[in-house]
Write an enzyme that holds these catalytic residues in place. Structure first.
Site, PDB file in Angstrom:
ATOM      1  CG  ASP A 172      -1.635   1.114   1.411  1.00 26.01           C
ATOM      2  OD1 ASP A 172      -1.473   2.249   0.617  1.00 26.01           O
ATOM      3  OD2 ASP A 172      -2.629   1.407   2.286  1.00 26.01           O
ATOM      4  CE  LYS A 202      -5.051   8.558   1.339  1.00 25.11           C
ATOM      5  NZ  LYS A 202      -5.693   9.141   2.027  1.00 25.11           N
TER       6      LYS A 202
END
Length: 413
Positions: free
Chosen positions: A207, A233
């Site tokens: 991740d 993000k």
């Protein structure tokens, strides 16, 4: 891959901050101090303008039309794939564009793990994982009869590597690990972890949500099997992200979703699927969003990811020192290598109350379990506050953050 620009001490960070329109606003009559970039990064004008330009001048669907707008849209969309591939140092034909890390990990869960796992197999996850890297594996385990094993953390918030490697026994078929913890900021040694897993023929899923926005990435060098990122993000639009996978996996995996553009030919007798990555990209994608993500890659690369990391490390060091000098503050996570994330509590205040009071001072921090219930259980707390920094933050904002905490503590006394 060279993402370096000027040395960090030669960069005009104040000018760069001016690229972010939202940072000029006020909240509750106070200048906004945005310390929630681990949740979502703010967008520079260059990204906003790229999205606006697409809708104003080029709006059409991709891969479905031979007219000028359709060709322009397709070229821009595939251009964004190439930009993102360069940013990650991977091949574009191994990069599946999707809505983000959650979708990417579910794609691996349902297209790779579900057809392969069986009773007696095991999946290893870590204590610090986001729910997006836990729940899909639980769902797969329930349907296949596989089990889940948990790698723990030490008192600093580092992975207990000895315990982790001890878990990698022959029945383990998959290891899921965060590159960077969204709660503790811990930077895991994913290259070493993936090397150990590869020796044991264990497939690895990394991740990368909290790594891609904040540090130089060379996914090819990590040696994982799958790497997932989220675009919003990293200064890109929401609803964007990607899954990188080794070509042999993509070729062997069945499609996750069926529909348009993931096929070569459809007959009632059967369907011939498109080549990867397109066979995993059913339906109309978030075209404008990915064009914006491509612009975000350009923007971050122009600054230099090494410069961004250095700037954020300086902010982290300064903020940690100021918090350590503030009475009644508890910090969670002191990893040896850490990203610019600080989870904390103030004595006598619930995390949600603390975040609400800080918001009244214009300071935006995250409160809650941060989609990491097992990590909260480890520390014996229901929630924390989290201040997460980005290169557009300033040392003056850290001072405002500390002053706001001091004001809240006065209210609590």
């Amino acid at each position: 891959m060279n993402q370096a620009a000027a040395p960090t001490d030669a960069i005009d960070w104040a000018r760069i901050r001016e690229d972010f329109p939202v940072l000029r606003r006020e909240v509750h009559g106070k200048p906004l101090v945005y310390l929630d970039s681990a949740n979502t990064g703010q967008k520079p004008a260059q990204v906003i303008e790229a999205v606006d330009d697409f809708f104003r001048h080029h709006n059409a669907n991709v891969s479905r039309a031979v007219h000028a707008l359709g060709t322009e849209a397709t070229d821009a969309y595939e251009g964004a794939r190439r930009k993102l591939a360069k940013f990650l140092n991977v091949r574009g034909d191994e990069l599946v564009l999707c809505s983000g890390t959650t979708f990417a990990i579910n794609l691996v869960a349902y297209s790779w793990a579900l057809p392969r796992l069986q009773p007696g197999d095991a999946i290893v996850v870590t204590r610090m994982e986001h729910h997006a890297n836990i729940v899909p594996w639980q769902l797969v385990a329930e349907r296949t009869g596989a089990t889940i094993k948990v790698a723990e953390i030490d008192e600093r918030g580092d992975l207990d590597l000895e315990q982790l490697y001890g878990l990698l026994t022959p029945e383990v078929k998959l290891l899921a690990v965060a590159h960077v913890s969204n709660v503790l900021g811990t930077v895991n040694p994913v290259r070493d972890i993936c090397r150990q897993a590869r020796k044991r023929r264990i497939v690895t899923v990394v991740d990368g949500s909290q790594a891609a926005p904040h540090r130089p990435l060379d996914v090819a060098a990590i040696g994982c099997d799958f790497y997932a990122i989220t675009g919003h993000k990293m200064a890109g639009p929401t609803g964007t992200g990607a899954l990188w996978a080794r070509r042999e996996h993509l070729d062997a995996m069945p499609p996750f979703l069926g529909g348009g553009e993931m096929i070569k030919q459809v007959r009632f007798e059967g369907t011939v699927f498109n080549d990867a990555p397109h066979k995993f990209e059913a339906g109309t994608p978030n075209i404008a969003g990915f064009i914006g993500l491509g612009a975000a890659c350009d923007y971050l690369s122009a600054i230099g990811m090494d410069n961004i990391e250095a700037r954020e490390q300086a902010l982290l060091e300064y903020a940690t020192g100021r918090l350590d000098a503030t009475e009644g503050v508890r910090i969670f996570g002191r990893a040896r290598e850490k990203a610019a994330v600080i989870s904390f509590l103030v004595e006598g205040a619930h995390a949600h109350d603390l975040a609400t009071l800080l918001d009244l001072e214009g300071v935006a921090v995250r409160s809650g379990h941060h989609c990491a219930h097992p990590l909260m259980q480890h520390y014996g707390v229901p929630a924390t506050c989290r201040a997460s920094f980005a290169f557009y933050n300033t040392f003056e904002e850290v001072d405002a953050f500390i002053a706001a905490i001091a004001k809240v503590r006065q209210l609590l006394l």
